[in-house]
Design an enzyme around this catalytic site. Sequence first.
Site, PDB file in Angstrom:
ATOM      1  N   GLU A  44       0.821  -1.205   0.000  1.00  0.00           N
ATOM      2  CA  GLU A  44       0.000   0.000   0.000  1.00  0.00           C
ATOM      3  C   GLU A  44       0.860   1.263   0.000  1.00  0.00           C
ATOM      4  O   GLU A  44       0.521   2.258  -0.637  1.00  0.00           O
ATOM      5  CB  GLU A  44      -0.923  -0.004   1.222  1.00  0.00           C
ATOM      6  CG  GLU A  44      -2.037  -1.027   1.152  1.00  0.00           C
ATOM      7  CD  GLU A  44      -3.070  -0.671   0.086  1.00  0.00           C
ATOM      8  OE1 GLU A  44      -4.089  -0.046   0.420  1.00  0.00           O
ATOM      9  OE2 GLU A  44      -2.835  -1.007  -1.091  1.00  0.00           O
TER      10      GLU A  44
ATOM     11  N   THR B  82      -6.015   7.722  -6.848  1.00  0.00           N
ATOM     12  CA  THR B  82      -5.853   8.056  -5.430  1.00  0.00           C
ATOM     13  C   THR B  82      -4.995   9.301  -5.255  1.00  0.00           C
ATOM     14  O   THR B  82      -5.291  10.159  -4.407  1.00  0.00           O
ATOM     15  CB  THR B  82      -5.217   6.870  -4.684  1.00  0.00           C
ATOM     16  OG1 THR B  82      -6.068   5.731  -4.806  1.00  0.00           O
ATOM     17  CG2 THR B  82      -5.037   7.194  -3.208  1.00  0.00           C
TER      18      THR B  82
END
Length: 375
Positions: free
Chosen positions: A189, A243
């Site tokens: 991540e 994102t």
Amino acid sequence: MAASIKISPISRSSFDHHHSPIPTHPRFSTVRCSASHLSPQALTTLSAETLDPAPVLRSVKTFAPATVANLGPGFDFLGCAVDGPGDSITLSVDPDVAPGTLSISSISGAPKLSRNPLWNCAGIAAIATMRMLGVRSVGLSLSLEKGLPLGSGLGSSAASAAAAAVAVNALFGSTLTPNDLVLAGLESEKKVSGYHADNVGPAILGGFVLIRSYDPFEILQLDFPADRDLVFVLVSPEFEAPTKKMREALPAEVGMKDHIRNSSQAAALVAAVLQGNARVLGSALSSDGIVEPRRAPLIPGMAAVKMAAMEAGAFGCTISGAGPTVVAVIDEEEKGREIGDQMVEAFLVAGGLKAKATVAKLDRVGARVISSSNE
């Protein structure tokens, strides 16, 4: 030819696990562990005695579910897993792959993804897990099946990472804890969207989770009562919301009044989960006054979609993760389908976007093995 990466071991002793002083509760559990925030490349500089375990299986297939992060006011610290869509990993001991090496042999469902393990979410998480275990004597081949679209706001990267970490662990006897696996997923991540566990945490653990701390790492599982109904309406438009772009829209500073209000709503959301109160959960989920107002204008038709959901009877509605998927909450599947139809229509009329609605329940299991073989 498949890309591969040499694995350097890291001892599990580098991860200091200890019990939390917080009292346990039947709907609340916690584990803390300390870990340096090292990238897979940085971990190669560490040396320690390792077991170099032998695989107990020859191949394994795992699945990890989609996740909804933030849940409105819980930006970067609340998330949950939803039943239905997800990513799958098939991992095998491969004599044609050099010992201590991971190779990504194939990717389906997302042809643009890199097969270089250092630039692929599944590869990074698998490498981190292999290092925790100290795997050196066998080579592994990984195949990724993407069931989640990229940039959807449903934890696509986290699902790949979670499935990969669980696969490596299972192949070698499942000796790592779920929290070890969350840390491995966090390495992935960090490469994609930052060191945030609100997607990979629930992808591995299932249910609702709260990230209390990163140093030391502490993740809390929140148990929504099994005898209560909770339904998620996930509406995904044909639109990508990277994102990075969505994070750039966030305010640099937050006023005290907004901070207090959002903190109150986040606390109400946690209380609603533990109480099994879907109405309060939805109301709190809808009440983010900091992040959603900045991101909503970047998703065509978002305001109208939220209004349509609420008018159709949803308890609450907000952006899932960084978007563009929008999530509504209700307690009946049939009602959820009606709400989904109205949200899809609103996306088309107000945003000019085609969208797909999925009605799902809470995934209480998280990433799991779905098949294995010793042949």
